[in-house]
Scaffold this motif. Sequence first.
Motif, PDB file in Angstrom:
ATOM      1  N   ALA A   1       0.835  -1.203   0.000  1.00 46.83           N
ATOM      2  CA  ALA A   1       0.000   0.000   0.000  1.00 46.83           C
ATOM      3  C   ALA A   1       0.869   1.253   0.000  1.00 46.83           C
ATOM      4  O   ALA A   1       0.589   2.229  -0.717  1.00 46.83           O
ATOM      5  CB  ALA A   1      -0.924   0.002   1.222  1.00 46.83           C
ATOM      6  N   VAL A   2       1.948   1.243   0.785  1.00 41.46           N
ATOM      7  CA  VAL A   2       2.867   2.389   0.823  1.00 41.46           C
ATOM      8  C   VAL A   2       3.596   2.528  -0.509  1.00 41.46           C
ATOM      9  O   VAL A   2       3.776   3.639  -1.018  1.00 41.46           O
ATOM     10  CB  VAL A   2       3.861   2.232   1.990  1.00 41.46           C
ATOM     11  N   ALA A   3       3.999   1.396  -1.085  1.00 43.99           N
ATOM     12  CA  ALA A   3       4.668   1.431  -2.397  1.00 43.99           C
ATOM     13  C   ALA A   3       3.745   2.021  -3.452  1.00 43.99           C
ATOM     14  O   ALA A   3       4.162   2.842  -4.287  1.00 43.99           O
ATOM     15  CB  ALA A   3       5.101   0.022  -2.808  1.00 43.99           C
TER      16      ALA A   3
ATOM     17  N   GLY B   1       9.333   6.964  -4.752  1.00 41.42           N
ATOM     18  CA  GLY B   1       8.281   6.530  -5.657  1.00 41.42           C
ATOM     19  C   GLY B   1       8.764   5.491  -6.650  1.00 41.42           C
ATOM     20  O   GLY B   1       8.046   4.535  -6.970  1.00 41.42           O
ATOM     21  N   LEU B   2      10.014   5.642  -7.122  1.00 43.82           N
ATOM     22  CA  LEU B   2      10.582   4.671  -8.058  1.00 43.82           C
ATOM     23  C   LEU B   2      10.749   3.313  -7.383  1.00 43.82           C
ATOM     24  O   LEU B   2      10.435   2.272  -7.980  1.00 43.82           O
ATOM     25  CB  LEU B   2      11.932   5.167  -8.583  1.00 43.82           C
ATOM     26  N   GLU B   3      11.232   3.309  -6.138  1.00 45.47           N
ATOM     27  CA  GLU B   3      11.373   2.049  -5.407  1.00 45.47           C
ATOM     28  C   GLU B   3      10.015   1.361  -5.248  1.00 45.47           C
ATOM     29  O   GLU B   3       9.901   0.143  -5.393  1.00 45.47           O
ATOM     30  CB  GLU B   3      12.008   2.297  -4.038  1.00 45.47           C
ATOM     31  N   GLY B   4       8.988   2.159  -4.963  1.00 47.16           N
ATOM     32  CA  GLY B   4       7.654   1.593  -4.842  1.00 47.16           C
ATOM     33  C   GLY B   4       7.153   1.013  -6.151  1.00 47.16           C
ATOM     34  O   GLY B   4       6.611  -0.099  -6.189  1.00 47.16           O
TER      35      GLY B   4
ATOM     36  N   ARG C   1       8.089   1.771   4.543  1.00 46.37           N
ATOM     37  CA  ARG C   1       8.895   2.311   3.443  1.00 46.37           C
ATOM     38  C   ARG C   1      10.293   1.694   3.438  1.00 46.37           C
ATOM     39  O   ARG C   1      10.862   1.448   2.363  1.00 46.37           O
ATOM     40  CB  ARG C   1       8.958   3.836   3.576  1.00 46.37           C
ATOM     41  N   ARG C   2      10.844   1.448   4.610  1.00 46.06           N
ATOM     42  CA  ARG C   2      12.136   0.760   4.685  1.00 46.06           C
ATOM     43  C   ARG C   2      12.030  -0.649   4.110  1.00 46.06           C
ATOM     44  O   ARG C   2      12.915  -1.117   3.393  1.00 46.06           O
ATOM     45  CB  ARG C   2      12.628   0.698   6.137  1.00 46.06           C
ATOM     46  N   ARG C   3      10.918  -1.325   4.421  1.00 47.21           N
ATOM     47  CA  ARG C   3      10.713  -2.674   3.891  1.00 47.21           C
ATOM     48  C   ARG C   3      10.551  -2.642   2.377  1.00 47.21           C
ATOM     49  O   ARG C   3      11.000  -3.555   1.673  1.00 47.21           O
ATOM     50  CB  ARG C   3       9.496  -3.309   4.551  1.00 47.21           C
TER      51      ARG C   3
END
Length: 354
Positions: A96-98, A325-328, A171-173
């Motif tokens: 959901a955060v991603a 945002g890119l990582e997500g 977000r770290r995960r």
Amino acid sequence: MDDTNSQPWQDRLVALFEEFDLTDIQAGLDFTISQMQDHDRLLAWFNSLKGTNYQLFALRLLGAAEYRRLIEAFKADSAIVALALRRGIRALMPFAVAWSDALGNMTEQQRKTVSKTDLLGLELARGIATIDEKIGEKIISILPMQLTVATGDDLSDWRPDKLSEVIISARRRVAESSAKRLERENSQLVRKIKGAKDALMHSEDGISQAANSLIELIDRIMRETFSKTEVLAWVKANLPSEPELTHDRAGITLPTKRAEALCFVYRGGPVAREANEHDDGRGPSLIHDTLARAIVITRTSLQKFKHGDDGTQEEKDQLLALLTGLEGALLLGLSLSHASGPAMPNSLPAGSDT
């Protein structure tokens, strides 16, 4: 639910169901399911179970000792189910955060290009926290959770009005999971993200260095997953009428960045699906299209920082937001593409090297 078991939880779940033979109770299940489809009958059934008369009947039928054992066993089993439900809901939070971070790189107008509904605006993280809070208040608080393997974290409620720590942890995960999935693709790609973060922290022209690293990361992961020829073949097989997927350069037809991103998140697989109230079944799906556009929009936004910067804190914050945002987007895109498996025969031509 056994944390000491080294097997993945999916394998443990499959093993659990393999222990039971449901063939003898199929008729009973079919009858029960048919009865539960009647809302009024279902409500009356639940009310009767909670009623004093039913409980007195069960007490007389079973006897005090057996009735007490039944209630205790029901509560113990319910505690295990409640723990599984809470852990399952919480496992969705990083995704959901991603999703939220990936959408954060898109403007409101760009979101409307993907969907005219309000689906993209849903606050998934807050919704998950609300469900989690209700599970704690209404279910976990009245069950003997000490009989389960629940930890202190499992029993601590998430509150929608105090989400910042949960989101930071999630977000770290996301960053860790994204790096692990990139590692499977190519270990050099992970170094691009690490290099971008290091440049932002320590280099005088770190913003332009970070932007260049992230742009190269996006280009390499697309290029090394499918060649331009393969992307064109996939577009022709799956989305021949979709706009913005090809362009001509010097008389040669090439795929656009959006086409490459779509082929990537679909893993070269088929696009066809059943229609529903939010999706007519034609063109890319809402989730795939959103992630593909988020990747392309992030790349376009990074171009602004590529050839120079003022080194201001505002620019660093903007670039960090793009990186998050890119990582997500990559976590979700890689998760979708790996879930799809290898390219389908009807999607890419025979002899494809992917």
